[in-house]
Design an enzyme around this catalytic site. Sequence first.
Site, mmCIF file in Angstrom:
data_model
loop_
_atom_site.group_PDB
_atom_site.id
_atom_site.type_symbol
_atom_site.label_atom_id
_atom_site.label_comp_id
_atom_site.label_asym_id
_atom_site.label_seq_id
_atom_site.Cartn_x
_atom_site.Cartn_y
_atom_site.Cartn_z
ATOM 1 N N SER A 27 0.848 -1.186 0.000
ATOM 2 C CA SER A 27 0.000 0.000 0.000
ATOM 3 C C SER A 27 0.887 1.241 0.000
ATOM 4 O O SER A 27 1.670 1.448 0.939
ATOM 5 C CB SER A 27 -0.897 0.007 1.242
ATOM 6 O OG SER A 27 -1.395 1.312 1.439
ATOM 7 N N HIS A 52 -1.283 -1.297 -4.232
ATOM 8 C CA HIS A 52 -2.551 -0.939 -3.593
ATOM 9 C C HIS A 52 -2.588 0.578 -3.367
ATOM 10 O O HIS A 52 -1.676 1.147 -2.767
ATOM 11 C CB HIS A 52 -2.654 -1.686 -2.266
ATOM 12 C CG HIS A 52 -3.951 -1.520 -1.548
ATOM 13 N ND1 HIS A 52 -5.084 -2.270 -1.844
ATOM 14 C CD2 HIS A 52 -4.311 -0.707 -0.521
ATOM 15 C CE1 HIS A 52 -6.067 -1.924 -1.029
ATOM 16 N NE2 HIS A 52 -5.626 -0.964 -0.220
ATOM 17 N N ASP A 54 -4.733 3.666 -1.855
ATOM 18 C CA ASP A 54 -5.801 4.002 -0.911
ATOM 19 C C ASP A 54 -6.348 5.397 -1.194
ATOM 20 O O ASP A 54 -5.653 6.398 -1.019
ATOM 21 C CB ASP A 54 -5.265 3.928 0.520
ATOM 22 C CG ASP A 54 -5.077 2.487 0.967
ATOM 23 O OD1 ASP A 54 -6.054 1.718 0.880
ATOM 24 O OD2 ASP A 54 -3.961 2.132 1.381
ATOM 25 N N MET A 56 -9.069 8.167 -0.231
ATOM 26 C CA MET A 56 -9.917 8.550 0.918
ATOM 27 C C MET A 56 -10.478 9.951 0.709
ATOM 28 O O MET A 56 -9.782 10.823 0.183
ATOM 29 C CB MET A 56 -9.089 8.525 2.204
ATOM 30 C CG MET A 56 -8.391 7.200 2.452
ATOM 31 S SD MET A 56 -7.612 7.170 4.075
ATOM 32 C CE MET A 56 -6.667 5.637 3.949
ATOM 33 N N HIS A 85 -8.414 1.147 -3.924
ATOM 34 C CA HIS A 85 -9.337 0.928 -2.806
ATOM 35 C C HIS A 85 -10.009 2.263 -2.495
ATOM 36 O O HIS A 85 -9.383 3.164 -1.930
ATOM 37 C CB HIS A 85 -8.506 0.404 -1.621
ATOM 38 C CG HIS A 85 -9.279 0.232 -0.352
ATOM 39 N ND1 HIS A 85 -8.656 0.014 0.868
ATOM 40 C CD2 HIS A 85 -10.614 0.217 -0.098
ATOM 41 C CE1 HIS A 85 -9.567 -0.115 1.809
ATOM 42 N NE2 HIS A 85 -10.765 0.015 1.258
ATOM 43 N N MET A 87 -12.193 4.465 -0.523
ATOM 44 C CA MET A 87 -12.877 4.689 0.757
ATOM 45 C C MET A 87 -13.575 6.028 0.642
ATOM 46 O O MET A 87 -13.195 7.026 1.277
ATOM 47 C CB MET A 87 -11.834 4.677 1.900
ATOM 48 C CG MET A 87 -11.321 3.277 2.177
ATOM 49 S SD MET A 87 -9.718 3.267 3.003
ATOM 50 C CE MET A 87 -8.647 3.376 1.575
ATOM 51 N N MET A 156 -11.466 -5.950 5.459
ATOM 52 C CA MET A 156 -10.705 -4.990 6.265
ATOM 53 C C MET A 156 -10.459 -5.580 7.657
ATOM 54 O O MET A 156 -11.399 -5.965 8.351
ATOM 55 C CB MET A 156 -11.465 -3.668 6.406
ATOM 56 C CG MET A 156 -11.698 -2.910 5.103
ATOM 57 S SD MET A 156 -10.203 -2.597 4.152
ATOM 58 C CE MET A 156 -9.231 -1.632 5.302
ATOM 59 N N GLY A 163 -2.920 4.083 7.873
ATOM 60 C CA GLY A 163 -1.977 2.975 7.873
ATOM 61 C C GLY A 163 -1.465 2.742 9.287
ATOM 62 O O GLY A 163 -1.668 3.564 10.189
ATOM 63 N N GLY A 164 -0.821 1.612 9.468
ATOM 64 C CA GLY A 164 -0.126 1.347 10.726
ATOM 65 C C GLY A 164 -1.000 1.031 11.918
ATOM 66 O O GLY A 164 -0.562 1.149 13.054
ATOM 67 N N ASP A 195 -6.703 -6.483 4.272
ATOM 68 C CA ASP A 195 -6.082 -5.154 4.341
ATOM 69 C C ASP A 195 -6.134 -4.624 5.768
ATOM 70 O O ASP A 195 -7.217 -4.457 6.338
ATOM 71 C CB ASP A 195 -6.871 -4.221 3.399
ATOM 72 C CG ASP A 195 -6.235 -2.849 3.246
ATOM 73 O OD1 ASP A 195 -5.142 -2.605 3.790
ATOM 74 O OD2 ASP A 195 -6.866 -2.011 2.560
ATOM 75 N N GLY A 196 -4.947 -4.363 6.327
ATOM 76 C CA GLY A 196 -4.870 -3.713 7.634
ATOM 77 C C GLY A 196 -4.101 -4.538 8.653
ATOM 78 O O GLY A 196 -4.502 -5.648 8.996
ATOM 79 N N GLY A 197 -2.955 -4.000 9.074
ATOM 80 C CA GLY A 197 -2.191 -4.666 10.126
ATOM 81 C C GLY A 197 -1.568 -5.986 9.707
ATOM 82 O O GLY A 197 -1.331 -6.858 10.551
ATOM 83 N N GLY A 217 0.991 -2.106 4.181
ATOM 84 C CA GLY A 217 1.590 -0.776 4.120
ATOM 85 C C GLY A 217 2.825 -0.684 4.984
ATOM 86 O O GLY A 217 3.953 -0.758 4.517
#
Length: 242
Positions: A27, A52, A54, A56, A85, A87, A156, A163-164, A195-197, A217
């Site tokens: 990401s 990827h 993102d 937003m 993606h 959002m 998700m 991120g993070g 996606d995420g963590g 990411g």
Amino acid sequence: MGMITLSSSQEAEVKMSEIGSILVAPSILSADFANLASELKRAEDGGADWIHVDVMDGHFVPNLTIGPPVVRAIRQQTSLPLDCHLMIENADLYLDDFAKAGANHVIVHAEACTHLQRTLSHIRQLGMKSGVALNPATVPDALSYVLDVTDLVLVMTVNPGFGGQKFIDSVVPKIRAIRNMLDEAGRKDARVCVDGGINEETARLVVQAGATVLVAGKSVYGAPDVAQAIRSLKSSVAVSNI
Ligand code: DX5
Ligand code: ZN
């Protein structure tokens, strides 16, 4: 790429093995935005499968990032598929712009689309792969009536926006439920992405549950060596990817 001629049965084998493999999609949200060209090259040279992106809008999620003009610029710098993606609210207004900018996949949030079936069909009509993202609290049934027009499901494992963040473990069973729904609907070709963590530890959990695309990411761009980080993610799931 070398000049290898494949028979049609070999081509089928290649496709099957591609579907069975685990893909890593760095990401760029965690990349250095002032040096996107070199950040993309680091990922591509390091074995990334997709990029990827993102997007937003400051409404659906509490953060603002990038839009079609940046996707167009990224398109000039990499040949990897661009996995966008969204959002955002009112995604329908921007689908043509993302297609023209060179997006390969457009993923919309089920929670942000009133006419989800129409949106997904439109994405496909524009020649892109269609994806649905589900927030951690959204039930898999949100997909029940759109399985035939969905190429990618993005599960998700954080609440989107930044991120993070820390991986939310309670989402893992949803990955298996969605994989089963797709299989039962005859959509073995549709991928479940997460996606995420995602790091080496959480990658194992999600792959065991049926995910085949790892969006990452911080664990990729936050690492000193991007290529090594991508290799580590892939090797961490190598045992569960049998
Ligand atoms: C979160 C984004 C993610 C994010 C993942 O809203 O959709 O793609 O970049 O970042 P990490 O891997 O750091 O959780
Ligand atoms: Zn994302």
